[in-house]
Write a protein that holds these residues in place. Structure first.
Motif, PDB file in Angstrom:
ATOM      1  N   ARG A 106      14.971 -44.672 -39.854  1.00  0.00           N
ATOM      2  CA  ARG A 106      15.734 -43.588 -39.227  1.00  0.00           C
ATOM      3  C   ARG A 106      15.018 -43.137 -37.961  1.00  0.00           C
ATOM      4  N   THR A 107      15.743 -43.199 -36.857  1.00  0.00           N
ATOM      5  CA  THR A 107      15.256 -42.631 -35.608  1.00  0.00           C
ATOM      6  C   THR A 107      16.131 -41.423 -35.312  1.00  0.00           C
ATOM      7  N   TYR A 108      15.503 -40.270 -35.177  1.00  0.00           N
ATOM      8  CA  TYR A 108      16.230 -39.025 -34.974  1.00  0.00           C
ATOM      9  C   TYR A 108      16.425 -38.698 -33.493  1.00  0.00           C
ATOM     10  N   VAL A 109      15.397 -38.980 -32.700  1.00  0.00           N
ATOM     11  CA  VAL A 109      15.404 -38.596 -31.287  1.00  0.00           C
ATOM     12  C   VAL A 109      14.718 -39.690 -30.477  1.00  0.00           C
ATOM     13  N   ARG A 110      15.273 -39.976 -29.308  1.00  0.00           N
ATOM     14  CA  ARG A 110      14.587 -40.779 -28.278  1.00  0.00           C
ATOM     15  C   ARG A 110      14.515 -39.902 -27.045  1.00  0.00           C
ATOM     16  N   ALA A 111      13.347 -39.870 -26.422  1.00  0.00           N
ATOM     17  CA  ALA A 111      13.168 -38.973 -25.287  1.00  0.00           C
ATOM     18  C   ALA A 111      12.273 -39.609 -24.232  1.00  0.00           C
ATOM     19  N   SER A 112      12.415 -39.087 -23.038  1.00  0.00           N
ATOM     20  CA  SER A 112      11.600 -39.490 -21.902  1.00  0.00           C
ATOM     21  C   SER A 112      11.189 -38.226 -21.155  1.00  0.00           C
ATOM     22  N   THR A 113       9.906 -38.116 -20.862  1.00  0.00           N
ATOM     23  CA  THR A 113       9.388 -36.973 -20.117  1.00  0.00           C
ATOM     24  C   THR A 113       8.615 -37.490 -18.909  1.00  0.00           C
ATOM     25  N   THR A 114       8.994 -37.036 -17.728  1.00  0.00           N
ATOM     26  CA  THR A 114       8.241 -37.382 -16.527  1.00  0.00           C
ATOM     27  C   THR A 114       7.189 -36.298 -16.299  1.00  0.00           C
ATOM     28  N   CYS A 115       5.944 -36.726 -16.251  1.00  0.00           N
ATOM     29  CA  CYS A 115       4.824 -35.814 -16.023  1.00  0.00           C
ATOM     30  C   CYS A 115       4.229 -36.086 -14.639  1.00  0.00           C
ATOM     31  N   VAL A 116       3.709 -35.042 -14.028  1.00  0.00           N
ATOM     32  CA  VAL A 116       3.105 -35.149 -12.705  1.00  0.00           C
ATOM     33  C   VAL A 116       1.719 -34.533 -12.767  1.00  0.00           C
ATOM     34  N   SER A 117       0.717 -35.283 -12.288  1.00  0.00           N
ATOM     35  CA  SER A 117      -0.626 -34.704 -12.205  1.00  0.00           C
ATOM     36  C   SER A 117      -0.602 -33.666 -11.090  1.00  0.00           C
ATOM     37  N   TYR A 118      -1.256 -32.546 -11.345  1.00  0.00           N
ATOM     38  CA  TYR A 118      -1.068 -31.392 -10.470  1.00  0.00           C
ATOM     39  C   TYR A 118      -2.388 -30.692 -10.187  1.00  0.00           C
ATOM     40  N   ASP A 119      -2.573 -30.331  -8.944  1.00  0.00           N
ATOM     41  CA  ASP A 119      -3.736 -29.549  -8.508  1.00  0.00           C
ATOM     42  C   ASP A 119      -3.299 -28.086  -8.441  1.00  0.00           C
ATOM     43  N   PHE A 120      -3.669 -27.308  -9.440  1.00  0.00           N
ATOM     44  CA  PHE A 120      -3.223 -25.915  -9.502  1.00  0.00           C
ATOM     45  C   PHE A 120      -3.841 -25.057  -8.402  1.00  0.00           C
ATOM     46  N   ALA A 121      -5.075 -25.358  -7.993  1.00  0.00           N
ATOM     47  CA  ALA A 121      -5.707 -24.583  -6.929  1.00  0.00           C
ATOM     48  C   ALA A 121      -4.973 -24.783  -5.605  1.00  0.00           C
ATOM     49  N   ALA A 122      -4.561 -26.018  -5.328  1.00  0.00           N
ATOM     50  CA  ALA A 122      -3.853 -26.316  -4.082  1.00  0.00           C
ATOM     51  C   ALA A 122      -2.351 -26.062  -4.198  1.00  0.00           C
ATOM     52  N   GLY A 123      -1.845 -25.982  -5.441  1.00  0.00           N
ATOM     53  CA  GLY A 123      -0.426 -25.740  -5.642  1.00  0.00           C
ATOM     54  C   GLY A 123       0.454 -26.921  -5.297  1.00  0.00           C
ATOM     55  N   ARG A 124      -0.041 -28.153  -5.604  1.00  0.00           N
ATOM     56  CA  ARG A 124       0.755 -29.339  -5.288  1.00  0.00           C
ATOM     57  C   ARG A 124       0.324 -30.517  -6.169  1.00  0.00           C
ATOM     58  N   PRO A 125       1.173 -31.539  -6.231  1.00  0.00           N
ATOM     59  CA  PRO A 125       0.796 -32.739  -6.997  1.00  0.00           C
ATOM     60  C   PRO A 125      -0.453 -33.387  -6.412  1.00  0.00           C
ATOM     61  N   ARG A 126      -1.146 -34.125  -7.245  1.00  0.00           N
ATOM     62  CA  ARG A 126      -2.342 -34.864  -6.808  1.00  0.00           C
ATOM     63  C   ARG A 126      -2.248 -36.286  -7.344  1.00  0.00           C
ATOM     64  N   ARG A 127      -2.967 -37.188  -6.723  1.00  0.00           N
ATOM     65  CA  ARG A 127      -2.952 -38.583  -7.173  1.00  0.00           C
ATOM     66  C   ARG A 127      -3.736 -38.720  -8.473  1.00  0.00           C
ATOM     67  N   LEU A 128      -3.272 -39.623  -9.307  1.00  0.00           N
ATOM     68  CA  LEU A 128      -4.003 -39.953 -10.530  1.00  0.00           C
ATOM     69  C   LEU A 128      -5.291 -40.666 -10.160  1.00  0.00           C
ATOM     70  N   ASP A 129      -6.380 -40.302 -10.825  1.00  0.00           N
ATOM     71  CA  ASP A 129      -7.639 -40.981 -10.531  1.00  0.00           C
ATOM     72  C   ASP A 129      -7.793 -42.214 -11.435  1.00  0.00           C
ATOM     73  N   PRO A 130      -8.786 -43.072 -11.170  1.00  0.00           N
ATOM     74  CA  PRO A 130      -8.930 -44.311 -11.948  1.00  0.00           C
ATOM     75  C   PRO A 130      -9.102 -44.074 -13.457  1.00  0.00           C
ATOM     76  N   ALA A 131      -9.832 -43.054 -13.850  1.00  0.00           N
ATOM     77  CA  ALA A 131     -10.029 -42.772 -15.283  1.00  0.00           C
ATOM     78  C   ALA A 131      -8.696 -42.383 -15.934  1.00  0.00           C
ATOM     79  N   GLU A 132      -7.886 -41.621 -15.225  1.00  0.00           N
ATOM     80  CA  GLU A 132      -6.577 -41.235 -15.757  1.00  0.00           C
ATOM     81  C   GLU A 132      -5.670 -42.459 -15.884  1.00  0.00           C
ATOM     82  N   ARG A 133      -5.714 -43.325 -14.888  1.00  0.00           N
ATOM     83  CA  ARG A 133      -4.907 -44.544 -14.935  1.00  0.00           C
ATOM     84  C   ARG A 133      -5.330 -45.434 -16.108  1.00  0.00           C
TER      85      ARG A 133
END
Length: 151
Positions: A106-133
């Motif tokens: 039984r599969t109840y739900v299938r979902a997709s979530t787009t996440c963005v790495s974010y620099d909260f101090a700068a208030g904008r998205p940031r590039r993923l670093d090698p460790a995150e990748r």
């Protein structure tokens, strides 16, 4: 498979007036699975995607069958697709962890979530670093097969 499986308990209060788990609570299940899969701290206390800043940009949810309250946990399988410069897609399935116990898969739900790495101090998205990748690559997998067409 490099998917992460999280076993999560439902709460009585997750039900709505229609006697199944409310759509908002399903999003909370998906969030909990992401938190557990990505972790709040990495090896030897190194920062993780959650610690360095990640925001949700989009949710897509397909409710395939009602998920009723029960005391046994449900399984949430999670994997990563489409890693970009700053964003990545997390795919999830909420499913029965023990199909023989209920007589069928039984599969109840299938979902997709787009996440963005974010620099909260700068208030904008940031590039993923090698460790995150590298962490995201460890959870990479192919999409599930399409369900059979019904007549």
């Amino acid at each position: 498979m490099p998917r992460s499986r999280q076993l999560l308990s439902l709460r009585w209060g997750d039900m709505d007036a229609y006697r199944h788990v409310n759509n908002v609570e399903v999003l909370r299940l998906l969030e909990e699975a992401r938190v557990r899969a990505f972790g709040v701290s990495g090896a030897e206390g190194s920062p993780t995607l959650l610690a360095t800043g990640t925001v949700v940009a989009r949710h897509e949810v397909d409710y395939l069958r009602p998920l009723d309250y029960r005391t046994a946990p449900v399984a949430v399988d999670l994997w990563v697709e489409d890693v970009g410069g700053a964003s990545f897609r997390v795919r999830c399935e909420v499913l029965e962890p023990d199909p023989p116990a209920v007589g069928e898969p039984r599969t109840y739900v299938r979902a997709s979530t787009t996440c963005v790495s974010y620099d909260f101090a700068a208030g904008r998205p940031r590039r993923l670093d090698p460790a995150e990748r590298e962490r995201l690559a460890a959870l990479a997998d192919e999409p599930p097969p399409a369900p059979p067409a019904t007549g």
